[in-house]
Design a protein around this motif. Structure first.
Motif, PDB file in Angstrom:
ATOM      1  N   VAL A 113       0.891  -1.338   0.144  1.00 58.47           N
ATOM      2  CA  VAL A 113      -0.076  -0.041   0.158  1.00 58.47           C
ATOM      3  C   VAL A 113       1.070   1.218  -0.075  1.00 58.47           C
ATOM      4  N   LEU A 117       0.795   4.532  -2.775  1.00 56.47           N
ATOM      5  CA  LEU A 117       0.049   5.544  -2.349  1.00 56.47           C
ATOM      6  C   LEU A 117       0.242   6.798  -3.419  1.00 56.47           C
ATOM      7  N   ARG A 196     -11.349   2.341  -9.576  1.00 53.93           N
ATOM      8  CA  ARG A 196     -11.359   3.435  -8.463  1.00 53.93           C
ATOM      9  C   ARG A 196     -12.011   4.627  -8.921  1.00 53.93           C
ATOM     10  N   ARG A 200     -14.737   6.745  -6.304  1.00 53.35           N
ATOM     11  CA  ARG A 200     -14.748   7.835  -6.344  1.00 53.35           C
ATOM     12  C   ARG A 200     -16.006   8.596  -6.622  1.00 53.35           C
ATOM     13  N   SER A 205     -13.876   8.221  -0.503  1.00 54.43           N
ATOM     14  CA  SER A 205     -12.594   8.725  -0.522  1.00 54.43           C
ATOM     15  C   SER A 205     -11.498   7.868  -1.319  1.00 54.43           C
ATOM     16  N   ASN A 206     -10.257   8.354  -1.250  1.00 50.17           N
ATOM     17  CA  ASN A 206      -9.208   7.649  -1.871  1.00 50.17           C
ATOM     18  C   ASN A 206      -9.138   6.183  -0.832  1.00 50.17           C
ATOM     19  N   ARG A 207      -8.753   6.650   0.428  1.00 53.11           N
ATOM     20  CA  ARG A 207      -8.763   5.453   1.356  1.00 53.11           C
ATOM     21  C   ARG A 207      -9.880   4.858   1.257  1.00 53.11           C
ATOM     22  N   GLN A 208     -11.214   4.848   1.170  1.00 51.73           N
ATOM     23  CA  GLN A 208     -12.400   4.069   1.169  1.00 51.73           C
ATOM     24  C   GLN A 208     -12.185   3.165  -0.071  1.00 51.73           C
ATOM     25  N   LEU A 210      -9.566   2.474  -2.006  1.00 51.18           N
ATOM     26  CA  LEU A 210      -8.664   1.449  -1.839  1.00 51.18           C
ATOM     27  C   LEU A 210      -8.842   0.318  -0.937  1.00 51.18           C
ATOM     28  N   ARG A 211      -9.571   0.565   0.153  1.00 55.02           N
ATOM     29  CA  ARG A 211     -10.106  -0.440   1.044  1.00 55.02           C
ATOM     30  C   ARG A 211     -11.151  -1.138   0.739  1.00 55.02           C
ATOM     31  N   TYR A 212     -12.235  -0.783   0.077  1.00 54.40           N
ATOM     32  CA  TYR A 212     -13.226  -1.658  -0.261  1.00 54.40           C
ATOM     33  C   TYR A 212     -13.617  -1.810  -1.620  1.00 54.40           C
TER      34      TYR A 212
END
Length: 300
Positions: A113, A117, A196, A200, A205-208, A210-212
Motif C-alpha cells: 500500500v 500511495l 477506483r 470515487r 474517498s481515496n482511502r475508502q 482502496l479499502r473497499y
C-alpha cells in the motif's frame, strides 16, 4: 441430421424423466469414445510410470556405491530413532509458519500500500518501501538469518531478546514480507483504474476506494502466488536451526552429529515433503477454481 441421429438411445428414459432431454445416438457415441480414450490414457500413463520407476530403481540399486549409500542414508534403525525427535522439533516449524505467515501478510500488505500511495507528499514513504523490497529481495535468506540471529545478540542491546527462535522468525518475516509486498503490489496495480474512478464517483474517498474496492479485488487475484510463498516459507522455517533452535532439522542434525549417519536428514526431509505436497495441491486447486470463475465472468 439423419433419422438415426434423432432416435432416442435405448435406456434414455432416465434422461427424459429427469429433464425432458433425450441425447442423440451420436452424442452418446461421442461420450462413450471420450470415456474409452480417458481410460486408455490413464492406463498408458500408469504403465509408463511403473516402467520409469522400475528403471530408476534398477539403476540406483545396481550402482557400485549403493551398499554404502544405503547404510549411510537409509538405515531403518536410525530412522526409527530419529522420527519421534524430528516430529517433536517439527512443532516449532509449524508454530513459526503460523506466526510468521500472519506477520508476513500484514507487513507485506502495508509495504504494498505504501508503494502505491499517490501524491508528492507520500514520496519519501514510497522510496522507503521500494528500498526495503529491493534490499531484502536481493539479500539471500541465509545471510539475513545469520545477520539477525548472530549479529543482534552481539550488540548486547538492553531489552532486546536473544532467543534464536524469535530472531529467526524475525529474519524470515523481513525477507518474505518483501516478496509478498511485490505480490500485493502487482495485484493492486492489476485493478483497472476505472474501478477506483467509479468508487470515487460514488462519493468514496481515496482511502475508502482502496479499502473497499481495490484491495478486495487485488487479494482475490493474488491468492495463488501468496499460497506459493506460504509453501516456500514452510520449508524455510527449517533454516532457523542455524541459530541453535531445536526444530525438525536441528533435531536430525543432533543425531547425525552423534552417529555420523545421515538417515535422520532423510526423515526430516520426507516429513517436510509430506507437509508441502498437500499445500501445493491446494494451491493448484485454488488456482484452477479462480481460473474457471474468471472464465465464466465470476470475478474481475
Amino acid at each position: 441430421m439423419t433419422v438415426n441421429e434423432e432416435e432416442p438411445a435405448v435406456g434414455s428414459g432416465e434422461h427424459d424423466a429427469r429433464d425432458g432431454y433425450v441425447p442423440s445416438r451420436r452424442r452418446l457415441d461421442r461420450e462413450r469414445h471420450k470415456r474409452a480414450r480417458a481410460r486408455r490414457a490413464t492406463a498408458i500413463g500408469a504403465l509408463s510410470t511403473l516402467v520409469t520407476g522400475a528403471l530408476l530403481y534398477l539403476i540406483v540399486v545396481n550402482a557400485p556405491g549403493w551398499p554404502r549409500t544405503k547404510e549411510t542414508f537409509f538405515d531403518w534403525g536410525y530412522a526409527r530413532e530419529a522420527l519421534p525427535k524430528v516430529l517433536q522439533g517439527l512443532w516449532l516449524n509449524v508454530r513459526l509458519l503460523l506466526v510468521c505467515g500472519a506477520a508476513v501478510l500484514a507487513l507485506g500488505m502495508l509495504i504494498a500500500v505504501a508503494r502505491t500511495l499517490r501524491g508528492p507528499v507520500f514520496f519519501p514513504l514510497r522510496v522507503l518501501a521500494a528500498a526495503y523490497t529491493d534490499f531484502f529481495r536481493g539479500l539471500p535468506l541465509i545471510i539475513n538469518l545469520m545477520i539477525v540471529v548472530l549479529g543482534v545478540p552481539a550488540l548486547r542491546l538492553q531489552g532486546v531478546t536473544v532467543d534464536p527462535v524469535v530472531l529467526g522468525g524475525t529474519a524470515l518475516t523481513l525477507t518474505y514480507s518483501a516478496y509478498v509486498a511485490e505480490v500485493f503490489r502487482a495485484g493492486i496495480e492489476s485493478v483497472h483504474p476505472s474501478q477506483r474512478a467509479a468508487a470515487r464517483s460514488l462519493g468514496l474517498s481515496n482511502r475508502q476506494a482502496l479499502r473497499y474496492v481495490v484491495l478486495p479485488q487485488a487479494v482475490r487475484r493474488q491468492v495463488p502466488p501468496l499460497l506459493n510463498d506460504l509453501v516456500s516459507l514452510q520449508k524455510d522455517t527449517g533454516l532457523v536451526s542455524i541459530g541453535g533452535a531445536v526444530d525438525a532439522v536441528r533435531a536430525a542434525d543432533i543425531i547425525v552429529g552423534r552417529s555420523l549417519n545421515y538417515t535422520p536428514y532423510i526423515v526430516a526431509g520426507l516429513i517436510f515433503v509430506a507437509l508441502t505436497i498437500p499445500m501445493t495441491r491446494f494451491t493448484d486447486w485454488v488456482t484452477a477454481r479462480i481460473d474457471r470463475r474468471r472464465a465464466q465472468g465470476g470475478i474481475t
